[in-house]
Every structure is written in structure tokens, then in C-alpha cells.
Design a protein around this motif. Structure first.
Motif, PDB file in Angstrom:
ATOM      1  N   ASN A  62     -22.751  -3.246  17.406  1.00 19.57           N
ATOM      2  CA  ASN A  62     -23.595  -4.373  17.820  1.00 19.57           C
ATOM      3  C   ASN A  62     -22.890  -5.683  17.484  1.00 19.57           C
ATOM      4  O   ASN A  62     -22.624  -5.959  16.303  1.00 19.57           O
ATOM      5  CB  ASN A  62     -24.942  -4.287  17.103  1.00 19.57           C
ATOM      6  N   ILE A  63     -22.556  -6.472  18.491  1.00 22.25           N
ATOM      7  CA  ILE A  63     -21.799  -7.714  18.276  1.00 22.25           C
ATOM      8  C   ILE A  63     -22.767  -8.868  18.025  1.00 22.25           C
ATOM      9  O   ILE A  63     -23.636  -9.148  18.857  1.00 22.25           O
ATOM     10  CB  ILE A  63     -20.901  -8.019  19.491  1.00 22.25           C
ATOM     11  N   VAL A  64     -22.604  -9.520  16.872  1.00 25.72           N
ATOM     12  CA  VAL A  64     -23.401 -10.712  16.545  1.00 25.72           C
ATOM     13  C   VAL A  64     -22.425 -11.847  16.258  1.00 25.72           C
ATOM     14  O   VAL A  64     -21.665 -11.794  15.284  1.00 25.72           O
ATOM     15  CB  VAL A  64     -24.315 -10.475  15.324  1.00 25.72           C
ATOM     16  N   LEU A  65     -22.410 -12.843  17.125  1.00 29.41           N
ATOM     17  CA  LEU A  65     -21.478 -13.965  16.963  1.00 29.41           C
ATOM     18  C   LEU A  65     -22.167 -15.123  16.246  1.00 29.41           C
ATOM     19  O   LEU A  65     -23.291 -15.492  16.587  1.00 29.41           O
ATOM     20  CB  LEU A  65     -20.979 -14.447  18.327  1.00 29.41           C
ATOM     21  N   ARG A  66     -21.480 -15.681  15.258  1.00 30.47           N
ATOM     22  CA  ARG A  66     -21.975 -16.891  14.609  1.00 30.47           C
ATOM     23  C   ARG A  66     -21.781 -18.078  15.546  1.00 30.47           C
ATOM     24  O   ARG A  66     -20.815 -18.111  16.321  1.00 30.47           O
ATOM     25  CB  ARG A  66     -21.220 -17.168  13.298  1.00 30.47           C
ATOM     26  N   PRO A  67     -22.674 -19.072  15.503  1.00 23.41           N
ATOM     27  CA  PRO A  67     -22.464 -20.263  16.349  1.00 23.41           C
ATOM     28  C   PRO A  67     -21.149 -20.944  15.978  1.00 23.41           C
ATOM     29  O   PRO A  67     -20.797 -21.043  14.800  1.00 23.41           O
ATOM     30  CB  PRO A  67     -23.653 -21.169  16.003  1.00 23.41           C
ATOM     31  N   PRO A  68     -20.372 -21.412  16.973  1.00 22.12           N
ATOM     32  CA  PRO A  68     -19.110 -22.102  16.653  1.00 22.12           C
ATOM     33  C   PRO A  68     -19.371 -23.438  15.965  1.00 22.12           C
ATOM     34  O   PRO A  68     -20.455 -24.008  16.072  1.00 22.12           O
ATOM     35  CB  PRO A  68     -18.462 -22.304  18.028  1.00 22.12           C
ATOM     36  N   ARG A  69     -18.370 -23.912  15.239  1.00 18.25           N
ATOM     37  CA  ARG A  69     -18.497 -25.204  14.566  1.00 18.25           C
ATOM     38  C   ARG A  69     -18.547 -26.317  15.617  1.00 18.25           C
ATOM     39  O   ARG A  69     -17.715 -26.373  16.518  1.00 18.25           O
ATOM     40  CB  ARG A  69     -17.312 -25.438  13.627  1.00 18.25           C
ATOM     41  N   ASP A  70     -19.513 -27.201  15.487  1.00 14.39           N
ATOM     42  CA  ASP A  70     -19.664 -28.304  16.435  1.00 14.39           C
ATOM     43  C   ASP A  70     -18.677 -29.405  16.074  1.00 14.39           C
ATOM     44  O   ASP A  70     -18.755 -29.971  14.979  1.00 14.39           O
ATOM     45  CB  ASP A  70     -21.106 -28.833  16.384  1.00 14.39           C
ATOM     46  N   MET A  71     -17.754 -29.708  16.963  1.00 17.22           N
ATOM     47  CA  MET A  71     -16.732 -30.729  16.710  1.00 17.22           C
ATOM     48  C   MET A  71     -17.026 -31.947  17.578  1.00 17.22           C
ATOM     49  O   MET A  71     -16.672 -31.992  18.753  1.00 17.22           O
ATOM     50  CB  MET A  71     -15.338 -30.175  17.019  1.00 17.22           C
ATOM     51  N   SER A  72     -17.696 -32.947  16.989  1.00 22.69           N
ATOM     52  CA  SER A  72     -17.874 -34.213  17.703  1.00 22.69           C
ATOM     53  C   SER A  72     -16.534 -34.930  17.779  1.00 22.69           C
ATOM     54  O   SER A  72     -15.560 -34.532  17.118  1.00 22.69           O
ATOM     55  CB  SER A  72     -18.906 -35.087  16.979  1.00 22.69           C
ATOM     56  N   LEU A  73     -16.486 -36.000  18.552  1.00 25.09           N
ATOM     57  CA  LEU A  73     -15.214 -36.695  18.751  1.00 25.09           C
ATOM     58  C   LEU A  73     -14.661 -37.234  17.434  1.00 25.09           C
ATOM     59  O   LEU A  73     -13.483 -37.042  17.109  1.00 25.09           O
ATOM     60  CB  LEU A  73     -15.398 -37.831  19.762  1.00 25.09           C
ATOM     61  N   GLU A  74     -15.509 -37.919  16.632  1.00 21.16           N
ATOM     62  CA  GLU A  74     -15.018 -38.478  15.359  1.00 21.16           C
ATOM     63  C   GLU A  74     -14.560 -37.389  14.401  1.00 21.16           C
ATOM     64  O   GLU A  74     -13.532 -37.519  13.741  1.00 21.16           O
ATOM     65  CB  GLU A  74     -16.092 -39.314  14.656  1.00 21.16           C
ATOM     66  N   VAL A  75     -15.342 -36.279  14.336  1.00 21.94           N
ATOM     67  CA  VAL A  75     -14.971 -35.176  13.449  1.00 21.94           C
ATOM     68  C   VAL A  75     -13.636 -34.583  13.890  1.00 21.94           C
ATOM     69  O   VAL A  75     -12.767 -34.280  13.062  1.00 21.94           O
ATOM     70  CB  VAL A  75     -16.076 -34.102  13.434  1.00 21.94           C
ATOM     71  N   ALA A  76     -13.446 -34.406  15.202  1.00 23.49           N
ATOM     72  CA  ALA A  76     -12.194 -33.843  15.713  1.00 23.49           C
ATOM     73  C   ALA A  76     -11.008 -34.751  15.400  1.00 23.49           C
ATOM     74  O   ALA A  76      -9.938 -34.276  14.999  1.00 23.49           O
ATOM     75  CB  ALA A  76     -12.308 -33.625  17.225  1.00 23.49           C
ATOM     76  N   LEU A  77     -11.194 -36.066  15.558  1.00 23.55           N
ATOM     77  CA  LEU A  77     -10.090 -37.000  15.285  1.00 23.55           C
ATOM     78  C   LEU A  77      -9.690 -36.966  13.816  1.00 23.55           C
ATOM     79  O   LEU A  77      -8.505 -37.101  13.475  1.00 23.55           O
ATOM     80  CB  LEU A  77     -10.497 -38.421  15.681  1.00 23.55           C
ATOM     81  N   GLU A  78     -10.672 -36.809  12.922  1.00 20.33           N
ATOM     82  CA  GLU A  78     -10.365 -36.770  11.496  1.00 20.33           C
ATOM     83  C   GLU A  78      -9.847 -35.398  11.067  1.00 20.33           C
ATOM     84  O   GLU A  78      -9.207 -35.276  10.023  1.00 20.33           O
ATOM     85  CB  GLU A  78     -11.611 -37.131  10.686  1.00 20.33           C
ATOM     86  N   TYR A  79     -10.113 -34.364  11.858  1.00 22.62           N
ATOM     87  CA  TYR A  79      -9.742 -32.999  11.482  1.00 22.62           C
ATOM     88  C   TYR A  79      -8.272 -32.699  11.754  1.00 22.62           C
ATOM     89  O   TYR A  79      -7.611 -32.013  10.966  1.00 22.62           O
ATOM     90  CB  TYR A  79     -10.620 -32.008  12.252  1.00 22.62           C
ATOM     91  N   ILE A  80      -7.734 -33.191  12.856  1.00 20.90           N
ATOM     92  CA  ILE A  80      -6.398 -32.766  13.296  1.00 20.90           C
ATOM     93  C   ILE A  80      -5.301 -33.254  12.350  1.00 20.90           C
ATOM     94  O   ILE A  80      -5.474 -34.212  11.595  1.00 20.90           O
ATOM     95  CB  ILE A  80      -6.103 -33.248  14.739  1.00 20.90           C
ATOM     96  N   GLU A  81      -4.143 -32.560  12.433  1.00 16.28           N
ATOM     97  CA  GLU A  81      -2.961 -32.945  11.667  1.00 16.28           C
ATOM     98  C   GLU A  81      -1.920 -33.577  12.605  1.00 16.28           C
ATOM     99  O   GLU A  81      -2.157 -33.712  13.806  1.00 16.28           O
ATOM    100  CB  GLU A  81      -2.373 -31.711  10.960  1.00 16.28           C
TER     101      GLU A  81
END
Length: 602
Positions: free
Chosen positions: A553-572
Motif C-alpha cells: 500500500n503506497i502512502v506518499l507524504r505531501p511534498p515540501r512547499d517551496m515558495s519563491l522566497e524559500v526557494a531562493l534562500e534554499y539553493i546553493e
């Protein structure tokens, strides 16, 4: 001479202290509108981004009549990243209503905008807002505002500022903090009594500095500013003083004065009036409209230098062109040049390649709002990691430092101190306020990138984070980078639940079942520090033998929500944020794993 029939004021405050709500209240009580015309909240927050985020991004003008006097009011942004908007409109005013929250007191942006207002010689009135909050402390906040005035070097005359207590939401102002009824007339009376009318030279040649630009599909560019001296008439020929000290001739097609929420066309306007001029197509912010017979320019608008830089480049992923209309480097260049016309705190220069541009601004939010606006207009682009702008001071490399103010529940102080300390933040001050504590740090701007998300996660979203630029100082040591590596797709295709179910045991996923992925796209965060290449499109092998109960039985967790500001601060440094009208994706700059390995060996 001074005009007694006019007052030009600007409303300045920290973000979320109630500036736009105060303007709403004044509009409602003015008696100039039907109820149906003022049906929404935050009436001046007119564009979609302002309504969604609940913040003011662009400065806006309105005009209200009171006791036979026309009061021009400019509502300004409260976030430090949009300080350029504040700096350019202060020159239009003679006085300022300084709004301060009765519970929070003066905050970083209050200090910033107040210092700029005092530099411009504006006469201040202090309004202690939200006194109906249960944790309001109005008398203490008045003392804190006085300390702020004195620390900014205000003279005795300005430090003896008039003040009122108010609730813009409930619609009253009073000199008594215990009053809970009435209207806003005490504030307007204070404006007429303490803020002088504009000091004008009506007989001198025309001078008007442009501080705001607007656009109309019918009339083209609209220049907005305050007339310093002389008069201006419809159909008049004028000279325009440009940034390179040259002059261009133009003709006024139409004049508009501000009235209530809109503008009305007039044939003539005089010194002290704030007006909108059409017909001057090549005019820019900071230009001066002068008389033809004696063109004398006013000093240009001075704006603090940007502290953060990002690379904007075209989208080069395999999904290029599936969402957006504007995908070429020419589209990108034209859009950035258009933004420069009205965004005075922005800087753009060419990047290393012909299709990349280095865009500088006041902070991540300042540039994120530009990116969000572009994606809604149909642009596709890729954006690199934010980098602070260093400078060389007599051979010493310096970086920007900021004042960081965090309000957090006292029992959650530990994670805050640890996270800020890791990023070279130094504690300046700590004040308990009931169940909360307000902590002030100085921290390198590098340390702020990605810090807000970590603070909110470690305090379960209860931390209130504000910061403002303080000064340049010698570069300190390294700031820790992202602890976890990325999980990178090795194939093109659509993500499959079977593969994601296996991958989510060792990572936080950024994609969900059915999302399109491509080679080099970041699909999750690895639980370890190194990058991991995976196949998120792998399907379950089908056989002709099937036993009862063998399917999992496959149960997927919701993916992490990456808003624009969060994505800009996350990347290397080796990663990009791919921005399209419908998607925000993370990717490696080099999409092929063989290219990334070759680069790492170098």
C-alpha cells in the motif's frame, strides 16, 4: 511664502503597524464616498501581490479635503526591502505621521524611515496605533519613540513632538490612551496645527522634480511630483533636466491633481501642488521639469545602494517554453530595463554570458517581488543564489551588516540564539515583553540568507523576524551552508508514486506523483550532506504471477512547499530556481551528472 490651503504629508511606519488601515479609516470618515466605493479592506493596496501578502509595495497618493484645506497623503511601504520607494517620495512632503504599534514599539523600519524623514527636514507627528490590543503599553512606547528621536540626533524642537493615541481599525484618535470612542478628527486637527503648508516661490521659474512614474495605455508615461516653484499650465513648453546634465524640450499635454482616490484634470497648478503630468515620453524618476527661459534643475533623488545581487538568466531546461510567452534574453533585457524606469533602488548590469544579467536590490523580498511580477506577466527565467555585495575600502574587504530584531516566545529562545550564533550574529539587546522576548542582533547580510525559514521551523512559526541595513564592516569568517545535499533526477519523464514511495524514506520530496521532471532537476533533499542522483520515474515491474496480499500500500507524504522566497534562500551556488508562470522548480546549473563531476574535479 507658505500656502495655508494645502498640507503634504507622508505616512511612515514599520511593516504591519497599520499605515494602509489608517488611510482606509480616513477615507471612510471623509464623507467623500458612497459605502459601495469603499467596500474592501486596505483600499490602497491595489495590486494582487499587495493584497495577497498584506504589505504595501508601492507608494501611493490620495488627497482629502478638511476644514477648507486640501491634505495630500502619501502611503509608503513598511518593509525595509522597499526603502527605495520611501526615499524618493519623502521630498514631496512637508510633514510625516509616524505610526508606531502600541505593543511592539519602534521597530527597525521605524528607525530607518524616521531617519530619512528627519534628513529631509519633515515635521513629525507621532500616532501610537492599536491601543485597543490587550498587550498595549502606550506610555512606554511614547518614551521609546522619544529615545529613538534623540538617538537620531533630533533637536529639542523636533524631540517635543505632538502625539496621539489611536486605533485605525476602530476609527478613533485621542490624546487620552484610555478613550475608546470618537473619530480621526483629532489627527487631522493636529496635521493642520503642527505641519506647515509648503514653502513655495510662486513667482520664480518653474521647477518640479519627478518622484514617481505611472503608465496609461491611452496617454503613455505619467510623471508625478511636487511643484517646487512657479506655475505649470496645460499645453506649456518645458525643459527636462536629465541624469547626464543635458536638457530636452517637451510639452505638457495634460495636468491632473489628486482628489480623493483619483485624479481630476486641471488647466493650471502652482507651487506646492502634487500633480501628474502627461505628454513627456522620455522622462525618468529624478528628472526636473523646468521653465524654458531659465532651466534650473533640482538635486536628483538620492537612494541608498543595494546590498544583494542575483543572476537572472533565460530558462534552459528541457521544459522551456511550455508555460511562458517571453523566454528569450531580449525579452528579459527589455523587461529589466522597463523596471529600472520606476524602481529606483534596483541596479542591472550585464552578466558573464550574453543571456545573463546581474540584478541588485535591497533584499531577497525586493527581488522576489520583481520575479513574481514577471512570472505573472508570462516570463520564464532562471535565477541564481542571492549574493551580498562586498566593497573595497582602502584595501579592506567589507560586507553589509544588518540589525536583526526577533520577537519570540521566551521558552523558544534557545533555538533562536543557536541559529543566529551559527551565522555570526552578535547579541545587542534582549527585552522581555510578557510571554515574549524581543532580541536584537547585528549579523552579516550573508547570515540572513535562509535564516528566516530555519527560525520559523525551529519556533513552530511563532518567531517574528525583521531586519534593516546598518553599516559596512570588515568581512568576518564563513557562514555555514546548507547541511543537506540535493536529490537529483537522472532522467526525463513524469514522477511515479512507486518511485517516490521508495525515495521518501531517505529524503524530503519536492515533487508529487505526476509532476514532470528532467535530468538535473532537484526533486528532493537528501538526508545526508552529499548530492544523490535518483530515478523518480521508475515504475513497478509487472509480472503474470500475482499472489494475494503481495502489493504494498503506497502512502506518499505531501511534498515540501517551496515558495519563491524559500526557494531562493534554499539553493546553493551551483543551483538555480527555474521560474515559469505556473511552476517553481529547483535545478542544477549543469544538468548532466558527467558535467557536474568534471566540474567538481576542477
Amino acid at each position: 511664502m507658505r500656502r495655508d490651503d494645502l498640507r503634504n504629508i507622508v505616512i511612515i511606519a514599520h511593516v504591519d503597524h497599520g499605515k494602509t488601515t489608517l488611510v482606509d479609516c480616513l477615507l471612510h470618515q471623509s464623507g467623500q464616498f458612497r459605502a459601495s466605493q469603499l467596500s474592501s479592506e486596505r483600499i490602497l493596496d491595489s495590486n494582487d501581490l499587495e493584497k495577497e501578502r498584506g504589505i504595501t509595495i508601492l507608494a501611493k497618493n490620495i488627497a482629502l479635503p478638511y476644514e477648507g484645506v486640501k491634505i495630500n497623503i502619501v502611503d509608503t511601504p513598511g518593509h525595509a526591502d522597499f526603502g527605495g520607494e520611501v526615499e524618493r517620495v519623502l521630498s514631496m512632503a512637508d510633514g510625516a505621521v509616524v505610526l508606531v504599534d502600541a505593543a511592539e514599539g519602534p521597530m527597525p523600519q521605524t528607525r530607518f524611515v524616521l531617519s530619512k524623514a528627519l534628513e529631509c527636514g519633515l515635521k513629525p507627528i507621532v500616532l501610537i496605533n492599536k491601543i485597543d490590543k490587550p498587550d498595549a503599553r502606550p506610555h512606554e512606547v511614547v518614551d521609546e519613540v522619544l529615545d529613538l528621536f534623540l538617538s537620531l540626533g533630533a533637536n529639542d524642537d523636533i524631540a517635543e513632538f505632538p502625539y496621539l493615541f489611536a486605533s485605525a481599525k476602530a476609527g478613533f484618535a485621542s490624546p487620552d490612551p484610555d478613550v475608546r470612542e470618537g473619530d480621526m478628527r483629532p489627527l487631522l486637527d493636529l496635521v493642520l496645527k503642527h505641519i506647515p503648508g509648503p514653502d513655495v516661490n510662486p513667482d520664480d521659474p518653474l521647477q518640479m522634480r519627478v518622484t514617481t512614474l505611472d503608465w496609461s495605455e491611452y496617454t503613455g508615461r505619467i510623471a508625478i511630483g511636487r511643484i517646487k516653484s512657479g506655475k505649470i499650465k496645460k499645453g506649456q513648453s518645458v525643459m527636462i533636466s536629465k541624469a547626464d546634465d543635458t536638457f530636452e524640450r517637451g510639452r505638457i499635454v495634460a495636468l491632473h491633481e489628486f482628489q480623493n482616490l483619483g485624479r481630476v484634470e486641471v488647466d493650471e497648478a502652482g507651487a506646492g501642488d502634487i500633480i501628474a503630468v502627461t505628454g513627456l515620453e522620455d522622462i525618468d524618476i529624478g528628472d526636473t521639469i523646468c521653465a524654458v527661459e531659465k532651466p534650473t534643475p533640482l538635486p536628483r533623488v538620492a537612494v541608498d545602494a543595494p546590498t544583494l545581487e542575483m543572476m537572472f538568466t533565460i530558462n534552459t531546461s528541457p521544459l522551456l517554453g511550455k508555460d511562458g510567452k517571453y523566454v528569450t534574453s531580449r525579452n528579459l533585457r527589455d523587461r529589466l530595463e522597463k523596471e529600472l524606469e520606476r524602481n529606483v533602488a534596483l541596479r542591472v548590469r550585464a552578466g558573464e554570458s550574453g543571456d545573463s544579467f546581474l540584478v541588485s536590490g535591497r533584499g531577497v523580498l525586493h527581488l522576489a517581488v520583481l520575479i513574481e511580477t514577471m512570472r505573472r506577466e508570462g516570463y520564464e527565467l532562471s535565477v541564481g543564489k542571492p549574493q551580498v555585495i562586498m566593497r573595497d575600502n582602502n584595501g579592506v574587504k567589507e560586507e553589509p551588516y544588518e540589525q536583526l530584531v526577533i520577537e519570540v516566545p521566551s521558552e523558544k529562545m534557545g533555538p533562536v540564539m543557536e541559529l543566529v550564533g551559527e551565522r555570526r550574529g552578535e547579541l545587542v539587546e534582549m527585552q522581555p515583553r510578557g510571554d515574549y522576548s524581543q532580541v536584537v542582533f547585528t549579523i552579516p547580510s550573508r547570515g540572513l540568507i535562509g535564516l528566516r525559514t530555519k527560525l520559523l521551523n525551529s519556533t513552530q512559526g511563532e518567531a517574528i523576524v525583521n531586519h534593516r541595513f546598518e553599516s559596512y564592516r570588515p568581512v568576518s569568517g564563513d557562514v555555514p551552508r546548507r547541511a543537506n545535499g540535493a536529490m537529483i533526477s537522472m532522467v526525463n519523464g513524469k514522477a511515479v508514486g512507486f518511485a517516490l514511495f521508495a525515495l521518501q524514506e531517505r529524503s524530503d520530496m519536492f515533487v508529487r506523483h505526476g509532476d514532470e521532471v528532467y535530468e538535473g532537476m532537484i526533486v528532493g533533499e537528501n538526508s545526508r550532506s552529499d548530492d544523490l542522483t535518483v530515478n523518480p520515474t521508475k515504475e513497478k515491474k509487472l509480472t503474470n504471477m500475482r499472489a494475494s496480499g503481495s502489493d504494498e500500500n503506497i502512502v506518499l507524504r505531501p511534498p515540501r512547499d517551496m515558495s519563491l522566497e524559500v526557494a531562493l534562500e534554499y539553493i546553493e551556488d551551483d543551483e538555480l530556481v527555474e521560474v515559469t508562470p505556473n511552476h517553481i522548480r529547483l535545478r542544477k546549473i549543469l544538468l548532466k551528472e558527467s558535467d557536474r563531476r568534471r566540474q567538481s574535479r576542477k
